[in-house]
Write an enzyme that holds these catalytic residues in place. Structure first.
Site, mmCIF file in Angstrom:
data_model
loop_
_atom_site.group_PDB
_atom_site.id
_atom_site.type_symbol
_atom_site.label_atom_id
_atom_site.label_comp_id
_atom_site.label_asym_id
_atom_site.label_seq_id
_atom_site.Cartn_x
_atom_site.Cartn_y
_atom_site.Cartn_z
ATOM 1 N N SER A 262 -9.670 -3.343 -16.839
ATOM 2 C CA SER A 262 -8.942 -4.670 -16.056
ATOM 3 C C SER A 262 -7.627 -3.639 -16.631
ATOM 4 C CB SER A 262 -8.433 -5.485 -17.362
ATOM 5 O OG SER A 262 -7.897 -5.701 -18.594
ATOM 6 N N LYS A 263 -6.524 -3.786 -15.368
ATOM 7 C CA LYS A 263 -5.046 -3.785 -14.940
ATOM 8 C C LYS A 263 -4.855 -3.569 -16.325
ATOM 9 C CE LYS A 263 -1.866 -4.174 -11.929
ATOM 10 N NZ LYS A 263 -1.165 -4.736 -10.660
ATOM 11 N N ARG A 264 -4.929 -5.152 -17.107
ATOM 12 C CA ARG A 264 -3.611 -5.035 -18.710
ATOM 13 C C ARG A 264 -4.044 -4.038 -19.076
ATOM 14 N NH1 ARG A 264 -5.370 -10.210 -17.785
ATOM 15 N NH2 ARG A 264 -7.203 -9.929 -19.436
ATOM 16 N N GLY A 266 -4.627 -0.650 -18.980
ATOM 17 C CA GLY A 266 -3.984 0.421 -17.747
ATOM 18 C C GLY A 266 -5.154 1.206 -17.056
#
Length: 495
Positions: A262-264, A266
């Site tokens: 996930s982007k969250r 990183g």
């Protein structure tokens, strides 16, 4: 609200039929993560492998999440990866527009048609958007579900704001997925989801179904997290009397056994991976094998060009199991692709990274690239390997000690003492001339080649590990700089 049935007949008449049609429908949130890229790739491969049409659709109904420039990221990524689309916002097509916010009127008409058909209803309840998004809505307690036509009209006439909700019937719903097979759910587990919001914009789930039907989509590829929504999609198709497309739900790409990427957290996007020194072709090849494997005579093959993937791709090769993103495996793929480039192409892609470390214009960057091609896994490995060209780094005389080469500082002092005048007198400064001179000197001195080459390389580069050996490094440094460095090394050893 009066429903104009000629409109729907005209929309049906526009739908292309007769061949496979797939779509990639990203939200422009500024980030093409690995799972998104895989969805785009599989969707493109299904269309291309079956002689079909690939469509790009921009899903921007969630206006709060839009990011400036994000659409450009989508176009750029698709173009770089070679995932060309036949229809889309920039190229047009028979079922335009291909941007959801430009289709707003369409969704409203179909939501009201669904009300007329008895499969949706007006809901005037006050609920915050966050409550709607959470899905926590008990339809049994919704008084609007059972309002009479007269009561509904009175509220509409009074100008009361409303949403339109899907009316989930009693019983069970069975849907088929190409990967997971038949799945049956009890309809009591499904909520009366909002189809049309108070602002007149559709929810993601409703817009998807309307657009997929009106664009003639035959195969819908998406993440397995949408399996839970598939029964509601099915019920919408059935409510309209439409054919249900082939669902292809892909299991998630995981960072490890427990966590999805996930982007969250990183985890990298396509652009991040490019910036980290991976080639587009290697990224695509690796992503293709995250949850898909070839069959038959290709079962053991790992390296696939895009045209080879088109020939090999089959939906039945997609796995139900989550795929773990293995950075070491991607490094391996990238190294293979870097080695397979022509020397000219490798020089072209490596040059910006070479120039990060080597500013001196006198150095032959093509020769430096030739040293690197078999010795790096990522382009970003390059600068740290070359930091000795512009400036000889400080190094310790212990570097001259090497068990394998049978050297120590005393032996290296003697070797450099002998090598400097030989190199000074060379008529030509070429790889061949330097090599032959040093090999001849080693023979004359009665030592192994490595015993002479080790101190020459250490003195020339000031590093234990270098891309290329003493001969190549000396040739690229040039006669004057090589002799200057070897003389400095000799002084260091004589001190």
């Amino acid at each position: 609200m009066t429903v104009d049935h000629t409109y729907f007949a005209e929309m049906e008449a526009r739908i292309p039929h007769g061949k496979v049609r797939t779509r990639f429908a990203p939200s422009p949130t500024g980030y093409m993560h690995v799972g998104n890229l895989r969805t785009a790739l599989y969707t493109w491969l299904i269309a291309r492998s079956q002689g079909g049409t690939f469509i790009l659709r921009i899903e921007d109904t969630d206006q709060g999440r839009l990011v400036d420039g994000a659409v450009d990221v989508i176009y750029r990524t698709m173009a770089e990866c070679g995932l060309t689309h036949d229809e889309g916002p920039d190229v047009g097509g028979p079922v335009a527009p291909y941007i959801q916010s430009q289709r707003r009127d369409t969704y409203g008409r179909y939501a009201h048609l669904l009300v007329e058909l008895g499969h949706a209803y007006y809901c005037f309840c006050e609920k915050t958007e966050s409550e709607e998004d959470s899905g926590e809505f008990n339809r049994a307690a919704d008084p609007c579900r059972d309002l009479t036509a007269e009561e509904v009209q009175a509220k509409l006439d009074a100008g009361m704001p409303y949403v339109i909700r899907q009316r989930i019937p009693q019983g069970t719903t069975t849907f088929h997925d190409a990967i997971f097979g038949d799945i049956t759910v009890d309809n009591t587990t499904l909520d009366d989801q909002v189809l049309l919001k108070r602002d007149g914009l559709p929810t993601y789930n409703f817009a998807n179904v309307i657009d997929d039907h009106l664009m003639g989509i035959t195969h819908v590829v998406r993440g397995s997290e949408y399996l839970a929504s598939a029964p509601k999609y099915n019920l919408l198709y059935e409510a309209f009397g439409w054919e249900v497309p082939t669902y292809v739900h892909c299991s998630p790409v995981m960072r490890d056994a427990q966590n999805k990427m996930s982007k969250r957290h990183g985890d990298p996007s396509y652009e991040d991976l490019k910036a980290e020194g991976y080639l587009t072709e290697a990224i695509l090849n690796y992503v293709a094998l995250l949850g898909w494997s070839p069959k038959g005579e290709l079962a053991e093959q790992e390296i696939f060009s895009l045209p080879e993937l088109v020939k090999a791709f089959d939906i039945t090769g997609i796995s139900k199991s989550p795929a773990i993103f293995d950075r070491a495996k991607l490094d391996h793929f990238n190294a293979v692709y870097l080695r397979n480039l022509s020397p000219e192409d490798f020089h072209r892609v490596a040059l910006p990274y070479i120039r990060q470390a080597v500013k001196g214009e006198q150095f032959d960057t093509a020769a430096i690239a030739a040293l690197l091609q078999a010795r790096c896994e990522k382009l970003t490995d390059i600068p740290e390997k070359l930091d000795f060209f512009d400036t000889l780094p400080e190094y310790d005389t212990e570097f001259f000690t090497n068990k394998k080469s049978k050297t120590n500082p005393e032996i290296c002092r003697d070797m450099l003492h002998a090598a400097i005048p030989v190199l000074e007198q060379l008529p030509d400064w070429t790889d061949e001339a330097i090599h032959d001179a040093l090999i001849g000197l080693a023979e004359q001195l009665g030592v192994k080649n490595a015993t002479l080459m080790w101190p020459v390389r250490i003195a020339a580069a000031g590093k234990l590990v270098t891309p290329g050996g003493a001969v190549e490094i000396c040739r690229i440094l040039g006669r004057d700089e090589t002799l200057r460095r070897l003389t400095a090394g000799l002084r260091k050893l004589e001190a």
